[in-house]
Design a protein around this motif. Structure first.
Motif, PDB file in Angstrom:
ATOM      1  N   HIS A  55      46.225  37.405  42.232  1.00  0.00           N
ATOM      2  CA  HIS A  55      44.827  37.277  42.654  1.00  0.00           C
ATOM      3  C   HIS A  55      44.330  38.566  43.314  1.00  0.00           C
ATOM      4  O   HIS A  55      43.206  39.036  43.034  1.00  0.00           O
ATOM      5  CB  HIS A  55      44.702  36.102  43.626  1.00  0.00           C
ATOM      6  N   TRP A  56      45.150  39.148  44.174  1.00  0.00           N
ATOM      7  CA  TRP A  56      44.744  40.389  44.844  1.00  0.00           C
ATOM      8  C   TRP A  56      44.540  41.513  43.829  1.00  0.00           C
ATOM      9  O   TRP A  56      43.584  42.289  43.925  1.00  0.00           O
ATOM     10  CB  TRP A  56      45.824  40.785  45.851  1.00  0.00           C
ATOM     11  N   VAL A  58      43.725  41.264  40.641  1.00  0.00           N
ATOM     12  CA  VAL A  58      42.522  41.028  39.837  1.00  0.00           C
ATOM     13  C   VAL A  58      41.273  41.339  40.639  1.00  0.00           C
ATOM     14  O   VAL A  58      40.309  41.961  40.142  1.00  0.00           O
ATOM     15  CB  VAL A  58      42.512  39.570  39.335  1.00  0.00           C
ATOM     16  N   GLU A  59      41.249  40.944  41.907  1.00  0.00           N
ATOM     17  CA  GLU A  59      40.073  41.142  42.749  1.00  0.00           C
ATOM     18  C   GLU A  59      39.858  42.607  43.126  1.00  0.00           C
ATOM     19  O   GLU A  59      38.737  43.035  43.385  1.00  0.00           O
ATOM     20  CB  GLU A  59      40.186  40.303  44.020  1.00  0.00           C
ATOM     21  N   SER A  60      40.962  43.388  43.186  1.00  0.00           N
ATOM     22  CA  SER A  60      40.817  44.777  43.644  1.00  0.00           C
ATOM     23  C   SER A  60      40.129  45.659  42.620  1.00  0.00           C
ATOM     24  O   SER A  60      39.476  46.654  42.984  1.00  0.00           O
ATOM     25  CB  SER A  60      42.196  45.356  43.969  1.00  0.00           C
ATOM     26  N   HIS A  61      40.305  45.387  41.336  1.00  0.00           N
ATOM     27  CA  HIS A  61      39.709  46.183  40.259  1.00  0.00           C
ATOM     28  C   HIS A  61      40.157  47.642  40.307  1.00  0.00           C
ATOM     29  O   HIS A  61      39.423  48.541  39.884  1.00  0.00           O
ATOM     30  CB  HIS A  61      38.166  46.119  40.311  1.00  0.00           C
TER      31      HIS A  61
END
Length: 508
Positions: A55-56, A58-61
């Motif tokens: 999740h981290w 994917v969210e960081s981009h």
């Protein structure tokens, strides 16, 4: 935990077990369940960390963050895989030749009586094995999710060498494990132990790479010795309880005779019967008789050889140790309040009574055939090796030692040590060590063996020479020298000599 500390812990827990057996059993089962709770918690935690990491990322981009997350995810997945693989593994079912009721009606009748008397679970399979032993095994078909099948393993040698009443005692003892839920608990504990070992081995190699791995390794190091001690003491408690079941069903005398016979006869079969059997390969290309077909007669004919007061006294003098969950003979007989006594000769064996007519002979033949299929190649190889070696000894011994090469002298000495009296190798070794081109470490080792066998203190000097000149001979030379000096001069002298030969980081 060091061995002494572990031994002290086991002795302390044995006192707790003796004081309150049921309370101790509940404590061990609680520890076992807590261990599973911790393992499932660890698995859930690893999965949660993996999901959070994904999740981290994917969210960081960010590419670098995704790269770091990928490395961390691979590490977590490896841990998750190890835990899942071992938790879900299926242990192999026991091996043996299945016995059906028509082949052993009296044996199955006894099992029926045990069911009715002890109100335990039924045995699903009865297997005949080639060992002098009997056992109950619960096999979990679905891993940690259970699906237990109950197996009774009975060695044909045990049936041939015991009386019917003693075999009743054996069957009651083994079934007592099943009634006490010992078998199911043992399966769960055995699985846990394998899980902890597998996890520890996997994590130890990566402990320096991750704080998480290091923390789990430290926790396992602290937990596992205590877990082993508790489960070891519980297994020993199970043996005492199973012996009480045997007494209830077969009586004190038969149980006493069973315990003594299984110890003395079992040792004789391992020490004398099988070695004598394999010694025939030195002179015959095929066995003069097959082992299982001849075992009944051998046990009866050699009764005076294995059923001796000297053997009983030696067995009685042995103490329980941490290598075997079975208590020593003295403690088991004390627990059922019986004095040691030699069992009588077997006129009618348990096999004669419990197996249907002709089945015993058929089983003997089947086990003989299986044994020969496994051992025939090694037997024939040994026979040819011995014959060729004796011919070679004759060829070399026919020549004067002075005319033999270094290689021939080494070969002659080696063959004489293997096939003749130790002292017969001495002339060839003396001649060899006079030759130019030395030192000859292997010759020094062999000469040291000859001298210490004669009780000559100079032998350890030759053993030291072998160890110092050839690292591959260090272990054998050091062990032989240490044992000789230990018996001759005592531990202090033996340790000093060991220190002069072996690097200090290798303990005696």
């Amino acid at each position: 935990m060091e061995y002494k500390a572990f031994e002290h812990l086991v002795r302390r827990l044995e006192l707790d077990s003796n004081a309150s057996p049921e309370a101790f059993r509940r404590k061990v089962h609680a520890i076992s369940l807590a261990a599973y709770a911790i393992l499932f918690g660890l698995l859930a935690g690893l999965l949660a960390l993996f999901i959070m990491l994904v999740h981290w990322a994917v969210e960081s981009h960010r590419a670098f963050a995704m790269f770091k997350a990928g490395l961390g995810g691979l590490f977590l997945l490896s841990l998750i895989f190890v835990v899942l693989r071992v938790m879900l593994m299926r242990l192999d079912p026991p091996f043996g030749r299945e016995l059906v009721r028509e082949e052993a009606p009296k044996l199955f009748d006894i099992l029926d009586k045990l069911y009715g008397k002890l109100q335990g679970p039924r045995i699903d399979h009865v297997l005949i094995t080639d060992e002098f032993n009997a056992a109950i095994v619960q096999h979990a078909r679905y891993g940690i999710f259970g699906g237990y099948r109950n197996y009774l393993l009975v060695g044909l040698p045990f049936l041939l060498g015991s009386t019917p009443k003693e075999m009743l005692s054996v069957l009651a003892h083994e079934y007592g494990h099943l009634c006490g839920d010992h078998g199911k608990g043992s399966v769960r504990i055995y699985r846990q132990r394998r899980l902890f070992v597998a996890m520890y081995q996997h994590l130890e190699s990566s402990a320096d790479e991750s704080a998480l791995s290091a923390a789990i390794v430290r926790a396992l190091k602290r937990f596992f010795p205590y877990y082993s001690a508790y489960t070891f003491v519980l297994s020993r408690q199970d043996e005492y309880e199973a012996d009480q079941t045997a007494v209830e069903m077969a009586g004190h005398t038969s149980t006493c005779h069973m315990l003594v016979r299984s110890r003395l006869l079992g040792e004789w079969i391992a020490r004398d019967f099988w070695p004598s059997m394999y010694e025939n390969a030195d002179r015959l290309e095929k066995p003069p008789f097959m082992p299982f077909s001849s075992m009944r007669l051998a046990i009866k004919a050699n009764y005076d050889e294995w059923a001796t007061k000297k053997g009983l006294d030696a067995a009685w003098a042995k103490s329980s140790d941490l290598a075997d969950t079975h208590p020593c003979l003295r403690e088991r007989l004390d627990a059922i309040e019986m004095a040691p006594a030699l069992p009588p000769p077997v006129d009618t064996s348990a096999a004669d009574v419990m197996l249907a007519s002709g089945v015993g002979k058929r089983l003997e033949s089947e086990l003989d055939q299986d044994w020969w299929e496994v051992n025939s190649r090694g037997w024939v190889h040994r026979f040819r090796h011995v014959q060729n070696s004796r011919v070679r000894i004759g060829e070399l011994a026919a020549l004067p030692l002075a005319k033999l090469s270094v290689q021939d002298l080494m070969e002659l000495a080696s063959l004489k040590l293997e096939f003749e009296e130790t002292v017969s190798a001495k002339p060839a070794l003396v001649e060899l060590m006079k030759r130019a081109g030395g030192p000859y470490p292997r010759a020094s080792l062999m000469y040291g063996r000859v001298l210490v066998a004669e009780g000559d203190r100079r032998g350890v000097d030759h053993l030291r020479e072998a160890a110092l000149n050839e690292p591959r001979l260090l272990e054998e030379a050091a062990q032989r020298g240490y044992q000789f000096l230990l018996e001759r001069d005592g531990e202090a002298v033996a340790k000093r000599w060991w220190g002069s030969v072996v690097p200090q980081d290798e303990p005696a």
